[in-house]
Structures are given as structure tokens and as C-alpha cells.
Write a protein that holds these residues in place. Structure first.
Motif, mmCIF file in Angstrom:
data_model
loop_
_atom_site.group_PDB
_atom_site.id
_atom_site.type_symbol
_atom_site.label_atom_id
_atom_site.label_comp_id
_atom_site.label_asym_id
_atom_site.label_seq_id
_atom_site.Cartn_x
_atom_site.Cartn_y
_atom_site.Cartn_z
ATOM 1 N N ALA A 49 0.872 -1.165 -0.015
ATOM 2 C CA ALA A 49 -0.261 0.123 0.074
ATOM 3 C C ALA A 49 0.936 1.287 -0.175
ATOM 4 O O ALA A 49 0.387 2.197 -0.766
ATOM 5 C CB ALA A 49 -0.927 0.069 1.154
ATOM 6 N N ALA A 50 1.987 1.243 0.770
ATOM 7 C CA ALA A 50 2.744 2.317 0.849
ATOM 8 C C ALA A 50 3.423 2.931 -0.808
ATOM 9 O O ALA A 50 3.611 3.912 -1.019
ATOM 10 C CB ALA A 50 3.903 2.203 1.948
ATOM 11 N N ARG A 51 3.959 1.380 -1.001
ATOM 12 C CA ARG A 51 4.395 1.679 -2.626
ATOM 13 C C ARG A 51 3.516 2.353 -3.550
ATOM 14 O O ARG A 51 3.796 3.136 -4.400
ATOM 15 C CB ARG A 51 4.881 0.234 -3.014
ATOM 16 N N LYS A 52 2.241 2.047 -3.442
ATOM 17 C CA LYS A 52 1.312 2.423 -4.341
ATOM 18 C C LYS A 52 1.118 3.640 -4.113
ATOM 19 O O LYS A 52 0.749 4.592 -5.124
ATOM 20 C CB LYS A 52 -0.064 1.470 -4.389
ATOM 21 N N ALA A 53 0.834 4.194 -2.941
ATOM 22 C CA ALA A 53 0.390 5.471 -2.498
ATOM 23 C C ALA A 53 1.394 6.496 -2.795
ATOM 24 O O ALA A 53 1.062 7.816 -3.224
ATOM 25 C CB ALA A 53 -0.093 5.651 -0.789
ATOM 26 N N CYS A 54 2.937 6.196 -2.869
ATOM 27 C CA CYS A 54 3.709 7.026 -3.065
ATOM 28 C C CYS A 54 4.313 6.916 -4.545
ATOM 29 O O CYS A 54 5.396 7.876 -4.895
ATOM 30 C CB CYS A 54 4.994 6.798 -1.958
ATOM 31 N N GLY A 55 3.755 6.146 -5.205
ATOM 32 C CA GLY A 55 4.431 5.839 -6.593
ATOM 33 C C GLY A 55 5.843 5.562 -6.602
ATOM 34 O O GLY A 55 6.793 5.650 -7.474
ATOM 35 N N TYR A 56 6.188 4.765 -5.510
ATOM 36 C CA TYR A 56 7.541 4.204 -5.361
ATOM 37 C C TYR A 56 8.009 3.046 -6.635
ATOM 38 O O TYR A 56 8.995 3.415 -6.851
ATOM 39 C CB TYR A 56 7.563 3.363 -4.100
ATOM 40 N N ASP A 69 11.937 11.367 -3.644
ATOM 41 C CA ASP A 69 10.697 12.092 -3.101
ATOM 42 C C ASP A 69 9.798 10.617 -2.915
ATOM 43 O O ASP A 69 9.427 10.494 -1.978
ATOM 44 C CB ASP A 69 9.972 12.874 -3.802
ATOM 45 N N ALA A 70 9.879 9.786 -3.761
ATOM 46 C CA ALA A 70 9.019 8.667 -3.536
ATOM 47 C C ALA A 70 9.672 7.756 -2.603
ATOM 48 O O ALA A 70 8.755 7.272 -1.737
ATOM 49 C CB ALA A 70 8.837 7.892 -4.949
ATOM 50 N N LYS A 71 10.967 7.792 -2.202
ATOM 51 C CA LYS A 71 11.199 6.973 -1.386
ATOM 52 C C LYS A 71 11.253 7.428 -0.011
ATOM 53 O O LYS A 71 10.844 6.749 0.884
ATOM 54 C CB LYS A 71 12.789 6.846 -1.778
ATOM 55 N N ALA A 72 11.329 8.863 0.019
ATOM 56 C CA ALA A 72 11.206 9.603 1.190
ATOM 57 C C ALA A 72 9.765 9.392 1.780
ATOM 58 O O ALA A 72 9.345 9.003 2.980
ATOM 59 C CB ALA A 72 11.418 11.011 1.514
ATOM 60 N N GLU A 76 8.464 7.096 5.026
ATOM 61 C CA GLU A 76 7.433 7.863 6.132
ATOM 62 C C GLU A 76 6.464 7.085 6.316
ATOM 63 O O GLU A 76 5.785 6.637 7.410
ATOM 64 C CB GLU A 76 7.454 9.413 5.702
ATOM 65 N N LEU A 77 5.643 6.619 5.284
ATOM 66 C CA LEU A 77 4.242 6.060 5.246
ATOM 67 C C LEU A 77 4.692 4.645 6.350
ATOM 68 O O LEU A 77 3.663 4.307 6.821
ATOM 69 C CB LEU A 77 3.602 5.961 4.014
#
Length: 96
Positions: A49-56, A69-72, A76-77
Motif C-alpha cells: 500500500a505504501a509503494r502504491k500511495a507514494c508511486g515508489y 521523493d518517492a523513497k522518502a 515515512e508512510l
């Protein structure tokens, strides 16, 4: 149950392209959080979910790595989610 995880502004390292409030939900109704297997399953769901939400997983052109930015955002999430779920896991492992 689902838990909504939200990150506040990412501070100085965040670019304007990242939303100020990134949110995602993790459903854990079907997981036995008192077991190590259930906790691993929860961690996998948080990660996804964090990967998807942040576009990781959307890497910039010409790179194989996610943006800074995606990594940060992702880190954080994940940290916020793990902190929020730690209380629930503790309660479940104590039989509550």
C-alpha cells in the motif's frame, strides 16, 4: 477493520509533486495479528500500500531507482503505519 494511514507534509526533502497528505488503507480483518505469520502478512500489505500511495515503483525515465521523493514518502508512510499497528499487535498478542 481497516486502518487509514496518513503522512503529513514530507518537509524540506519533498518536492511539490508529492501530495501534502498521502493516505492509504490497510485491511487487517482477516489476519491473526497474534501470530508471526499474520504480522508478516500485515507487513507485506503495508509495504504494498505504501509503494502504491507514494508511486515508489514508478521510476524516472533513465533510472532503475525510485525518485528521492518517492523513497522518502514510502519510508515515512511505512514507519507511521508500523507505529500505528504496533499498538494493535501488542493488544492482540496479549489476548485483547
Amino acid at each position: 477493520m481497516k486502518m487509514l494511514i496518513a503522512a503529513a507534509a514530507l518537509g524540506a526533502i519533498a518536492a511539490p509533486a508529492i501530495a501534502e497528505n498521502v493516505q492509504f488503507e490497510v485491511d487487517y480483518r482477516d489476519i491473526n495479528l497474534a501470530s508471526p505469520e499474520g504480522q508478516q502478512l500485515l507487513d507485506n500489505r503495508i509495504d504494498k500500500a505504501a509503494r502504491k500511495a507514494c508511486g515508489y515503483d514508478k521510476v524516472p525515465v533513465g533510472s532503475r531507482l525510485p525518485s528521492r521523493d518517492a523513497k522518502a514518502c514510502y519510508e515515512e508512510l511505512r514507519a507511521k503505519a508500523q507505529k500505528q499497528f504496533a499498538v494493535i499487535i501488542d493488544r492482540e498478542t496479549k489476548g485483547g
